[in-house]
Design an enzyme around this catalytic site. Structure first.
Site, PDB file in Angstrom:
ATOM      1  N   GLY A 116     -40.118  13.714 -31.902  1.00  0.00           N
ATOM      2  CA  GLY A 116     -40.195  13.252 -33.382  1.00  0.00           C
ATOM      3  C   GLY A 116     -39.933  14.238 -34.277  1.00  0.00           C
ATOM      4  N   SER A 170     -31.743  27.533 -35.108  1.00  0.00           N
ATOM      5  CA  SER A 170     -30.444  26.969 -34.589  1.00  0.00           C
ATOM      6  C   SER A 170     -29.290  26.954 -35.795  1.00  0.00           C
ATOM      7  CB  SER A 170     -30.906  25.464 -34.392  1.00  0.00           C
ATOM      8  OG  SER A 170     -29.645  24.740 -34.048  1.00  0.00           O
ATOM      9  N   HIS A 228     -21.462  28.095 -33.095  1.00  0.00           N
ATOM     10  CA  HIS A 228     -23.075  27.681 -32.767  1.00  0.00           C
ATOM     11  C   HIS A 228     -23.786  28.721 -32.327  1.00  0.00           C
ATOM     12  CE1 HIS A 228     -25.754  26.628 -29.499  1.00  0.00           C
ATOM     13  NE2 HIS A 228     -26.258  25.873 -30.245  1.00  0.00           N
ATOM     14  N   HIS A 286     -16.502  13.848 -19.933  1.00  0.00           N
ATOM     15  CA  HIS A 286     -15.605  12.729 -20.115  1.00  0.00           C
ATOM     16  C   HIS A 286     -14.249  12.912 -20.569  1.00  0.00           C
ATOM     17  CE1 HIS A 286     -17.854  12.743 -23.921  1.00  0.00           C
ATOM     18  NE2 HIS A 286     -16.574  12.313 -24.586  1.00  0.00           N
ATOM     19  N   HIS A 306     -16.483  37.454 -27.632  1.00  0.00           N
ATOM     20  CA  HIS A 306     -17.079  37.902 -26.213  1.00  0.00           C
ATOM     21  C   HIS A 306     -17.478  39.186 -25.907  1.00  0.00           C
ATOM     22  CE1 HIS A 306     -16.581  33.803 -23.884  1.00  0.00           C
ATOM     23  NE2 HIS A 306     -15.930  33.662 -24.789  1.00  0.00           N
ATOM     24  N   ASN A 355     -28.143  29.424 -31.097  1.00  0.00           N
ATOM     25  CA  ASN A 355     -29.689  29.269 -31.164  1.00  0.00           C
ATOM     26  C   ASN A 355     -30.287  30.224 -30.468  1.00  0.00           C
ATOM     27  OD1 ASN A 355     -31.027  27.592 -28.761  1.00  0.00           O
ATOM     28  ND2 ASN A 355     -28.669  26.767 -29.004  1.00  0.00           N
ATOM     29  N   THR A 356     -31.671  30.676 -30.726  1.00  0.00           N
ATOM     30  CA  THR A 356     -32.551  31.170 -29.593  1.00  0.00           C
ATOM     31  C   THR A 356     -33.737  30.494 -29.998  1.00  0.00           C
ATOM     32  OG1 THR A 356     -33.147  32.617 -31.317  1.00  0.00           O
ATOM     33  CG2 THR A 356     -31.402  33.389 -29.742  1.00  0.00           C
ATOM     34  N   ARG A 357     -34.623  30.491 -29.092  1.00  0.00           N
ATOM     35  CA  ARG A 357     -35.938  29.577 -28.999  1.00  0.00           C
ATOM     36  C   ARG A 357     -36.961  30.267 -27.990  1.00  0.00           C
ATOM     37  NH1 ARG A 357     -31.851  27.374 -26.747  1.00  0.00           N
ATOM     38  NH2 ARG A 357     -31.830  26.656 -24.568  1.00  0.00           N
TER      39      ARG A 357
END
Length: 293
Positions: A276, A115, A129, A193, A163, A131-133
């Site tokens: 956690g 991340s 930003h 919002h 892009h 991330n890969t997971r």
């Protein structure tokens, strides 16, 4: 039930670490080739841990953060590999989103990923930003990730370049894939919002399991590898652009949007805190300074 996937888990975790190392090296090079009043920044690395309810080893990772550099005001590149059992709320969320059977009977999980969030000194250089997971349970496995650009002062040519590199990574995996993942990012990184997106988008995917682990992992690798060629040229182009206090004010107010999104909507933030993981690592994405009116 799925296989234990031990070899695949090890391969994915090793690749996330390799990508982290490549990005850290590239960012150090950026710091050293641009002049500035501050000394070139260096990453500080520390171990992170996940706290299991029963005190058992639950994995962890490494948090790499640079603060106050010439180019980067704050950038974090974290890797983690965690495991254990999901709590009741996390089980319910997984079962609802992914339709995983047997989660209550066997809530074991394993997850690994990288991340990255970068907040820049120069307001003309875009925040970013990525991330890969990979996620595994005894009943399923899947990949997720993507990258999105968050300029506070937008340049059409920068957006087009970012892009184009994302599309270049997607095209070998299907001609329509980029459009699909771009639309997913536009939806995911929207702030309801505020009735606006937090940036100019990119690509995003989750729940990726076509049944072909190698093909899905290759897409994950290709999108992760696209990050540096998509982002570094933009920093080189914008870092020396003159700016004033009005530009800085725009940057700080835009960072407020980023903070709101990550604290209210981001799934990764919620999952990390819910399971956690080290809160300093989970909240690494927050900007060092922001402003609201």
């Amino acid at each position: 039930m799925t296989e234990t996937f031990e070899a695949e888990k090890a391969q994915a975790a090793a690749w996330f670490r390799t990508l982290r190392d490549e990005i850290v090296t590239a960012f150090h090079a950026l710091e050293n080739r641009h002049e500035g009043s501050a000394p070139a920044g260096r990453f500080e690395v520390r171990k992170t841990t996940r706290s299991a309810d029963d005190g058992a080893d639950a994995g962890g990772g490494e948090m790499s953060v640079m603060r106050g550099g010439r180019v980067f005001e704050k950038v974090g590149v974290n890797i983690s590999t965690v495991h254990g059992t999901l709590g009741a709320r996390a089980q319910a969320a997984m079962a609802a989103r992914k339709g995983i059977p047997g989660m209550v009977d066997d809530p074991r999980f394993w997850a690994s990923g990288i991340s990255l969030v970068a907040h820049m000194q120069n307001p003309h250089a875009p925040a970013v930003h990525m991330n890969t997971r990979m996620f595994w349970t005894p009943h399923a496995w899947w990949f997720g990730g993507g990258a999105d650009l968050n300029p506070c002062i937008e340049y059409a040519e920068d957006t087009a370049h970012f892009h184009a590199e994302m599309k270049r990574a997607c095209d070998p995996h299907g001609g329509a894939l980029y459009d699909e993942l771009k639309a997913w990012a536009d939806e995911y990184f929207y702030i309801p919002h505020r009735k606006r997106a937090r940036g100019v988008g990119g690509i995003f995917f989750d729940d990726l399991n076509t049944g072909n682990w190698a093909a899905d992992f290759k897409l994950t690798q290709d999108t992760g590898a696209a990050f540096l060629p998509a982002f570094v040229p933009l920093v080189d182009r914008r870092h020396q652009t003159p700016w004033d206090e009005a530009d800085k004010d725009i940057q700080l107010r835009h960072r407020g949007l980023y903070a709101e999104y990550n604290l209210v909507y981001d799934r990764g933030t919620k999952f990390g805190l819910e399971t956690g993981h080290d809160p300093e690592a989970v909240l690494m994405s927050l900007p060092p300074m922001a402003k609201w009116y």
